[in-house]
Design a protein around this motif. Structure first.
Motif, short mmCIF file in Angstrom:
data_model
loop_
_atom_site.label_atom_id
_atom_site.label_comp_id
_atom_site.label_asym_id
_atom_site.label_seq_id
_atom_site.Cartn_x
_atom_site.Cartn_y
_atom_site.Cartn_z
N TRP A 1 75.41 -4.30 33.70
CA TRP A 1 75.74 -4.02 32.30
C TRP A 1 76.55 -2.73 32.17
O TRP A 1 76.95 -2.36 31.09
N GLY A 2 76.78 -2.06 33.28
CA GLY A 2 77.58 -0.85 33.26
C GLY A 2 79.07 -1.18 33.25
O GLY A 2 79.47 -2.26 33.67
N HIS A 3 79.87 -0.25 32.82
CA HIS A 3 81.30 -0.50 32.73
C HIS A 3 81.98 -0.47 34.10
O HIS A 3 83.12 -0.92 34.22
N ASP A 4 81.32 0.05 35.11
CA ASP A 4 81.92 0.15 36.45
C ASP A 4 81.19 -0.71 37.46
O ASP A 4 81.15 -0.39 38.65
N PHE A 5 80.60 -1.80 37.05
CA PHE A 5 79.79 -2.62 37.95
C PHE A 5 80.58 -3.03 39.19
O PHE A 5 81.72 -3.47 39.10
N ARG A 6 79.95 -2.86 40.35
CA ARG A 6 80.53 -3.28 41.62
C ARG A 6 79.50 -4.20 42.30
O ARG A 6 78.37 -3.77 42.57
N SER A 7 79.88 -5.41 42.59
CA SER A 7 78.93 -6.38 43.15
C SER A 7 78.32 -5.92 44.47
O SER A 7 77.19 -6.29 44.80
N SER A 8 79.02 -5.10 45.23
CA SER A 8 78.48 -4.61 46.50
C SER A 8 77.22 -3.77 46.31
O SER A 8 76.41 -3.65 47.23
N TYR A 9 77.07 -3.19 45.15
CA TYR A 9 75.86 -2.41 44.89
C TYR A 9 74.62 -3.29 44.93
O TYR A 9 73.52 -2.80 45.21
N ARG A 10 74.75 -4.57 44.68
CA ARG A 10 73.60 -5.48 44.75
C ARG A 10 73.05 -5.59 46.16
O ARG A 10 71.92 -5.98 46.35
N ARG A 11 73.86 -5.28 47.15
CA ARG A 11 73.45 -5.44 48.54
C ARG A 11 72.78 -4.21 49.12
O ARG A 11 72.38 -4.20 50.29
N ILE A 12 72.65 -3.16 48.34
CA ILE A 12 72.03 -1.93 48.83
C ILE A 12 70.60 -2.20 49.29
O ILE A 12 70.20 -1.76 50.37
N SER A 13 69.83 -2.94 48.53
CA SER A 13 68.43 -3.17 48.91
C SER A 13 68.35 -3.98 50.20
O SER A 13 67.48 -3.73 51.05
N ARG A 14 69.25 -4.92 50.38
CA ARG A 14 69.28 -5.71 51.63
C ARG A 14 69.60 -4.79 52.81
O ARG A 14 69.01 -4.90 53.88
N PHE A 15 70.55 -3.89 52.61
CA PHE A 15 70.90 -2.92 53.65
C PHE A 15 69.69 -2.06 54.02
O PHE A 15 69.38 -1.87 55.19
N ILE A 16 69.00 -1.56 53.01
CA ILE A 16 67.81 -0.72 53.25
C ILE A 16 66.76 -1.50 54.04
O ILE A 16 66.14 -0.97 54.96
N ASP A 17 66.58 -2.76 53.70
CA ASP A 17 65.58 -3.58 54.39
C ASP A 17 65.90 -3.78 55.86
O ASP A 17 65.00 -4.06 56.66
#
Length: 183
Positions: free
Chosen positions: A146-162
């Motif tokens: 919902w942010g004006h600068d949404f980047r789909s790659s940010y969704r993968r941060i949790s997968r990376f952390i895991d």
């Protein structure tokens, strides 16, 4: 540990005291707690993850969406005597491999990466073999669709952390967050 943080603040940044909320945020991080912080532009967000990065054992990865911001941050902290680097699309493969080699040898304390880098299998494999003490998400409002600068790659941060052997401390910082994004 906060006394060590004050020493680092003076030694590297030349300040005698923290700004409002910085000490509280740094204390939480040094206690191993995850933190989400919304501070105004110019409020000193970067110090809130840079100082713990210097105190904690291991590498701090800063996920940042802006090439120019990464370069400015790295130039500034390298000038302070803090070994840091960035990896983004402005570098060629040889430069990236040199930086990754330095990271593997624990020669870099803070590594800035674009969120898309978290999708690279080679990067993931290397980072999985390194002690990562903290992940700092800069411009964290980009996480929200919902942010004006949404980047789909940010969704993968949790997968990376895991994928990391030991879960690092997770911190997130922004100055730009509407009420909807905050929720």
């Amino acid at each position: 540990m906060i006394n060590r943080a004050r020493q680092v603040l003076k030694e590297y940044y030349g300040y005698d005291s923290f700004r409002e909320k910085q000490e509280e945020i740094i204390t939480y991080i040094l206690e191993g707690k995850d933190v989400v912080t919304i501070m105004p532009t110019g409020g000193g967000k970067s110090i809130c993850y840079q100082i713990p990065a210097l105190i904690l054992e291991g590498l701090t990865i800063v996920i940042s969406p802006l090439i120019s911001l990464m370069k400015d941050q790295v130039d500034n902290i390298n000038n302070l005597g803090i070994k840091s680097a960035y990896i983004n699309s402005s570098l060629n493969n040889i430069e990236i491999n040199n930086i990754l080699d330095e990271a593997a040898k624990n020669e870099i304390k803070i590594l800035y990466v674009a969120p898309e880098r978290l999708e690279s299998q080679a990067f993931i494999e290397l980072i999985a073999s390194i002690n990562v003490s903290m992940i700092a998400i800069d411009e964290a409002h980009c996480v929200s669709q919902w942010g004006h600068d949404f980047r789909s790659s940010y969704r993968r941060i949790s997968r990376f952390i895991d994928l990391l052997v030991d879960r690092p401390i997770i911190t997130a910082f922004t100055a730009t967050a509407t009420e909807v994004v905050r929720k």
